[in-house]
Design an enzyme around this catalytic site. Structure first.
Site, mmCIF file in Angstrom:
data_model
loop_
_atom_site.group_PDB
_atom_site.id
_atom_site.type_symbol
_atom_site.label_atom_id
_atom_site.label_comp_id
_atom_site.label_asym_id
_atom_site.label_seq_id
_atom_site.Cartn_x
_atom_site.Cartn_y
_atom_site.Cartn_z
ATOM 1 N N ASP A 54 -10.175 2.134 1.761
ATOM 2 C CA ASP A 54 -9.935 1.427 3.033
ATOM 3 C C ASP A 54 -10.774 2.049 4.175
ATOM 4 O O ASP A 54 -11.410 1.791 5.224
ATOM 5 C CB ASP A 54 -8.595 1.289 3.705
ATOM 6 N N TYR B 271 -8.609 -11.651 8.257
ATOM 7 C CA TYR B 271 -9.943 -12.430 7.974
ATOM 8 C C TYR B 271 -9.592 -14.189 7.735
ATOM 9 O O TYR B 271 -10.568 -14.866 7.631
ATOM 10 C CB TYR B 271 -10.961 -11.907 7.073
ATOM 11 N N VAL C 84 2.374 0.139 18.787
ATOM 12 C CA VAL C 84 3.269 -0.268 17.766
ATOM 13 C C VAL C 84 4.505 -1.106 18.530
ATOM 14 O O VAL C 84 4.575 -0.742 19.383
ATOM 15 C CB VAL C 84 3.672 0.691 16.875
ATOM 16 N N GLY D 179 0.148 0.720 6.554
ATOM 17 C CA GLY D 179 -0.419 1.434 5.731
ATOM 18 C C GLY D 179 -2.142 1.298 5.762
ATOM 19 O O GLY D 179 -2.768 2.111 5.724
ATOM 20 N N LYS E 195 0.755 -1.050 0.026
ATOM 21 C CA LYS E 195 0.060 0.015 0.146
ATOM 22 C C LYS E 195 0.738 1.249 -0.108
ATOM 23 O O LYS E 195 0.409 2.268 -0.705
ATOM 24 C CB LYS E 195 -0.811 -0.227 1.301
#
Length: 302
Positions: free
Chosen positions: A110, A227, A157, A136, A69
């Site tokens: 997105d 997913y 993070v 991204g 991305k």
């Protein structure tokens, strides 16, 4: 009939992707002459693939997923405002100039995908939110939370310095965002109204164990963009503590709807996909085994 044109989803790994099922179902419903497939490509191979798309001249667009991305930003001719602000592209629209040259425009659906997935789950305005990961998809999550008027956005993070660009985007968007180290996430996740995991498959398994060990209740909504496999360990831990889980396939659905509309328009079919949005949503739901959206989605962002 318009000449057949091709599209694809790009990423690595990509074999698990449900995007081909989503898009091909939509194009069959619309009766448009589009094909769509998955192409496995890593960052160092993306420039060559973009050159191929330009040379062949019969593409309508590309979906872009991890880890491409950010790299895609530098390989297109122009960027939409949202893609430029986020520094991340998940959609590339291909059009041909009068002289036959292919022009590529980078966009990002997105944000709409995240907003609509969260709204469908019942998330309201002004949530307290956490984001897992700083790449991204994380910047898209920040933008979505700005749309929802979040009062707090904590980005967890592993490497604080590497997240500097993500925080620059947050500042540009006016997001109330702060950085925290990943090892602090498990002990605090339960207090958030919304948690968005932007981590790759299985990357949050350790966090899931840590959160479950705290014994904390989860009163909010977790959107896990990964997913496959599903349910993820984090989704199972969250649900076992009373929280609501939104599968990443919901985000995939809604961002895909926006892509179909953009691709159809660029491919010469005008507003056909927008006019038939309700039908498109339902056949895309059928293609990936998600409950149909009835009545018609009146409150979709995009």
């Amino acid at each position: 009939m318009l000449t057949s044109r091709q599209g694809a989803v790009l990423g690595h790994p990509i074999g698990h992707s449900k995007s081909p099922a989503l898009h091909n179902a939509a194009y069959q419903e619309l009766g448009v002459n589009f094909s769509y497939r998955a192409i496995d490509v890593e960052v160092d191979g993306l420039a060559a693939l973009m050159a191929q798309v330009r040379a062949e001249g019969n593409w309508y667009g590309l979906s872009v997923t991890m880890p491409l991305k950010n790299a895609a930003v530098d390989l297109v001719d122009e960027l939409t405002d949202v893609a430029r602000t986020l520094g991340a592209v998940n959609t590339i629209i291909a059009t041909n100039d009068d002289d036959g040259a292919t022009r590529l425009r980078g966009d990002n659906t997105d944000v709409a995908g995240i907003v609509n997935a969260l709204r469908h789950s019942g998330v309201g305005e002004r949530p307290r939110a956490a984001i897992l990961g700083g790449g991204g998809t994380a910047v898209s999550a920040i933008a979505a939370l700005v749309d929802l008027d979040a009062t707090e956005v904590v980005v967890f993070v592993r490497n604080l310095p590497k997240a500097a660009e993500t925080m620059e985007v947050a500042v540009a968007l006016g997001a109330p965002a702060t950085l925290e180290t990943f090892d602090r996430a498990a002990a605090t996740l339960g207090r958030f109204d919304v948690v968005i995991s932007t981590l790759p498959p299985r990357a949050a398994d350790g966090l899931a164990s840590g959160f479950a060990a705290t014994g904390d209740q989860a009163d909010g909504v977790l959107l896990d963009v990964a997913y496959d496999p599903w349910p993820s360990a984090l989704a199972q831990a969250w649900e076992s503590r009373g929280g609501t889980v939104v599968a990443g396939i919901e985000m995939l659905l809604y961002q895909g709807v926006e892509q179909v509309k953009l691709f159809a328009e660029a491919g010469g079919y005008g507003t056909l996909a927008t006019d038939k949005q309700g039908d498109v949503i339902n056949v895309m739901c059928d293609a990936i085994g998600v409950h149909r959206r009835k009545p018609y989605e009146q409150n979709m962002a995009g």
